[in-house]
Design an enzyme around this catalytic site. Structure first.
Site: not given
Ligand code: CP
Ligand code: NVA
Length: 305
Positions: A261, A131, A289, A221, A101, A128
């Site tokens: 999400c 997701q 997930r 989101d 990440r 993502h």
């Molecule tokens: N939806 C998601 O990726 O959540 P986190 O940021 O908690 O991993």
């Molecule tokens: N769009 C959000 C998703 C978090 C799971 C971000 O990138 O912060």
């Protein structure tokens, strides 16, 4: 050896295969069966942004499947202590796969370029994919078969929305996305989508009511993603008309589910009535997930015949 940096890299058949493995593993798990198909396997989680779902679901998935997961934070010094190539090559000697990440998508591309084990995208500014796989799997459980149906996405056309667009396109689902012009998909992404997923059905509109019409799911989101905090005030103002609230849900058909999400900013992109409403599937979606990542790990590591 395959990486999963975006869903452009998976064929429709491969997505269906991951879903089929996920379904089987989910059903077994729900019956108390935890087959150790990844016994002796190690997964590294290389994270430069916060996470609850992605981190814990991957860690738990590995434990349930008999393997282990190592969380790697800032102290491993990725991009700081040694060259990108040395880092990737050394990490690849210890673990069987890496979930990363990070911020700029180019960072995960550089990691993957030198890693000799599969690299899975656990979120970048561009995508993502884990997701979106869990989201379409969830929608399929509730409203499948999905081909020919519509998913509405309301708000910022961000990393999550991009992965949804690709996944929907590959599975024959129409994505109807309602966003203000300045937060809609950029031309480069749209060109790639049209080029690589020629059958994609994408409706882009500035009107949330038009997007939710006929949809089996209404997705949103956060308006300000991780790393965009400096723009939060402007985004809140521009995206105010894109809140998913009961009055918008009235324009969706009976039976349409609400998806997010998570984490959510209640009172901004979604109201309490919707996210806690009878049509909300966000907890099932979050649970999936883990189930879908089990399927993905089993598939990418060739652990199932
Ligand atoms: N939806 C998601 O990726 O959540 P986190 O940021 O908690 O991993
Ligand atoms: N769009 C959000 C998703 C978090 C799971 C971000 O990138 O912060």
């Amino acid at each position: 050896m395959r990486h999963l940096l975006t869903l452009f890299e998976l064929s429709p058949d491969e997505i269906h295969r991951v879903f089929a493995i996920s379904k089987e593993l989910k059903e077994k798990f729900q019956h108390g069966i935890r087959e150790p198909i990844l016994r002796g396997y190690s997964l590294a989680l290389l994270f430069e942004k916060p996470s609850l779902r992605t981190r814990v679901s991957f860690e738990a998935a590995m434990t349930h499947l008999g393997g282990n997961a190592l969380f790697l934070g800032a102290d491993v010094g990725w991009g700081q202590r040694e060259s990108a190539a040395d880092f990737s090559l050394v990490l690849s000697q210890y673990v069987d796969t890496v979930v990363c990440r990070t911020t700029a998508h180019a960072r995960i591309e550089e990691l993957a370029k030198y890693c000799t084990v599969p690299v899975i995208n656990g979120l970048t500014d561009a995508a993502h994919p884990c997701q979106a796989l869990a989201d379409l799997f969830t929608l399929d459980e509730i409203h499948g078969p999905l081909a020919g149906k519509r998913l509405a996405y309301i708000g910022d056309a961000n990393n999550v929305a991009r992965s949804l667009a690709v996944c929907c396109g590959k599975l024959g689902v129409e994505l109807a996305i309602a966003s203000p012009k300045q937060y809609s998909f950029d031309r480069a992404f749209l060109d790639r989508l049209a080029g690589e997923v020629p059958d994609v059905k994408l409706l882009q509109t500035e009107d949330p009511r038009e997007a939710v019409r006929g949809a089996v799911g209404v997705y949103t989101d956060v308006w300000t993603s991780m790393g965009q905090e400096a723009e939060a005030a402007v985004r809140k103002e521009v995206l105010a008309a894109y809140q998913v609230n009961p009055s918008l849900m009235e324009h969706a058909p009976e039976g349409a589910v609400f998806l997010h999400c998570l984490p959510a900013r209640r009172g901004e992109e979604v109201t309490d009535e919707v996210i806690d409403g009878h049509y909300s599937a966000v907890i099932i979606q979050a649970a999936n997930r883990m189930h879908v990542q089990k399927g993905l790990l089993a598939w990418i590591l060739n652990a199932i015949d």
